[in-house]
Design a protein around this motif. Structure first.
Motif: not given
Length: 479
Positions: A271-298
């Protein structure tokens, strides 16, 4: 909590077709009711409830009550009404009545909107409290299996037979509604899962149909559970290819497809790890592809920028995009009742894992073990047979729709002798309801319903379907 597969086995042997009650042996009850959705004052609306048998094979099986709203034509005519069938399965459907001006046929036709059995405004409503939170892994929400088992037990204790909630029953509810209103004929406008209801109605009651509009079709022959992950991958690949074909997009996001899919493959191993000021977030491959929303024109217009941020592992750009994507209006018990009885059992997915999962996504709307926990019986094979029909039909498909891709429309067309498909360039799911776009899909649907024969022979086709310029992709940093 894990549940043994033998505890509540998913039925894999199709039952025999059941004998329904003759319609003259029961009378659907149509009554005026109080509004459940507010309709703008510029429109005249009538509000009803329809009460029908819960089980048309058993007169002692209780009843279901379905709210119905009729948006009356602003300029009354002899044209038959149009019925909207919402998707899901499990969405409430009635909220469309709050925006009647979005549907151009309300000028000269009655527009009928109804709540499918089991959904939020129907009685009973097959809700499963806490399941949305469990799917979203909200702390303290419990495991989905536990919540589903508790939901199934509660529904049974309330006298609900979940085997009464399936597509064929919804289609029969529609026919009872037509008879109760005294309409000889009408047209159906289905969205997503609503297209499956419309196709079932056409198969069983096609003589009552003037025309069908199927936006984002889910025909019986399409195996969603076996293909959804691959369809999502193909949609993302199409976005990358079309970006490469646009000079501005190609310059801003060079080699987008290669970089994006390489990043997803890397995340499958770690998983990709991203650090912010308050926490470290881990995003799996499933998390990442799910961010690409193809549900609307916008969302589609921003897809290359999101894919590029993922490819660059740019946490500052990615983290604000993290969201659950879960809808709030699902009646989860209705969704499980339908999918676990008539979709999943006829898929290869029910017999094992998919051959080609993508980014950790499993090709399933509902995982088999969740269906086993819900414990609903399989519907007969006759109910999932392809609809063979000569009813004039317009199919609308979004080119980037990963849920009901254009290939599903082509499958449906194989048995519809008077059908035509419109593929919307850079379009997503349910394009007729894409209110932020140019309205091309809705214009086409309106032109078709006004003159089905003329549309099919080419004389009534709106200009936007042939002259339409697809919306450009947004370049990060542009004003």
């Amino acid at each position: 909590m894990r549940i043994a597969a033998a505890l509540l086995p998913l039925a894999l042997i199709a039952g025999c077709a059941e004998k329904k009650l003759e319609r003259d042996s029961y009378a659907p009850v149509l009554e005026a009711s109080e509004p459940v959705v507010s309709v703008p004052s510029a429109f005249t609306a009538e509000h009803y409830t329809l009460t029908v048998p819960a089980d048309r094979t058993d007169p002692s099986g209780g009843s279901v009550t379905l709210p119905v709203i009729i948006i009356k034509a602003q300029e009354p005519s002899e044209l038959p009404p149009i019925v909207r069938i919402s998707g899901g399965p499990g969405t409430e459907g009635l909220s469309a009545a709050a925006y009647p001006g979005a549907y151009p046929w309300t000028k000269n036709r009655d527009f009928i909107i109804f709540a499918q059995r089991g959904t939020a405004y129907a009685s009973p409503a097959l809700r499963c409290p806490g399941l949305r939170e469990a799917f979203g892994e909200v702390e303290g929400s419990g495991e989905p299996l536990e919540v589903i088992m508790a939901c199934a037990e509660r529904l049974r204790s309330e006298g609900v037979d979940t085997s009464d909630y399936h597509t064929a029953a919804v289609a029969d509810d529609l026919e009872d509604l037509r008879i109760a209103f005294g309409h000889n004929r009408w047209s159906l406008y289905g969205l997503s899962y609503g297209t499956r209801v419309a196709l079932t109605y056409a198969r069983e009651h096609g003589e009552a149909l003037d025309a069908l509009v199927l936006d984002s079709p889910l025909p019986h022959q399409a195996k969603y559970d076996d293909t959804s992950a691959e369809n999502f991958r193909l949609a993302l690949a199409s976005v990358a290819e079309d970006c490469a074909a646009e000079p501005a997009c190609a310059e801003a996001y060079p080699d987008l497809g290669q970089r994006f899919f390489a990043a997803i493959a890397a995340a499958e191993d770690a998983p990709f790890s991203f650090a912010t000021e308050t926490e470290i977030t881990e995003l799996t491959a499933t998390d990442l592809v799910s961010l690409v929303n193809l549900s609307s024109a916008q969302w589609i217009s921003y897809a290359p920028a999101i894919m590029d941020a993922i490819a660059r592992r740019d946490g500052e750009a990615i983290l604000p995009l993290v969201h659950s994507g879960l809808g709030s209006d699902y009646a989860w018990g209705q969704r499980l009742s339908v999918w676990c009885s008539e979709a999943l059992p006829y898929s290869e997915r029910a017999r094992g894992k998919p051959d080609a999962p993508f980014a950790g996504l499993e090709s399933a709307a509902v995982r088999p073990e969740l269906c086993e926990a819900f414990g609903v019986a399989q519907r007969p094979a006759a109910e999932v047979a392809a609809t063979v029909s000569d009813v004039p039909t317009l199919i609308v498909a979004g080119a980037y729709d990963p849920s009901t891709p254009p290939s599903f429309g082509q499958i449906a067309l194989e048995t519809l002798s008077r059908g035509e498909m419109l593929t919307i360039a850079k379009g997503g799911h349910t394009e007729t309801n894409n209110w932020s776009g140019d309205g091309c899909a809705m214009k086409a649907a309106h032109a078709f319903l006004d003159d089905p024969a003329g549309y099919l022979d080419g004389s009534a086709v709106p200009a936007c379907t042939t002259e339409r310029a697809p919306p450009p992709f947004v370049i990060a940093g542009d004003d």
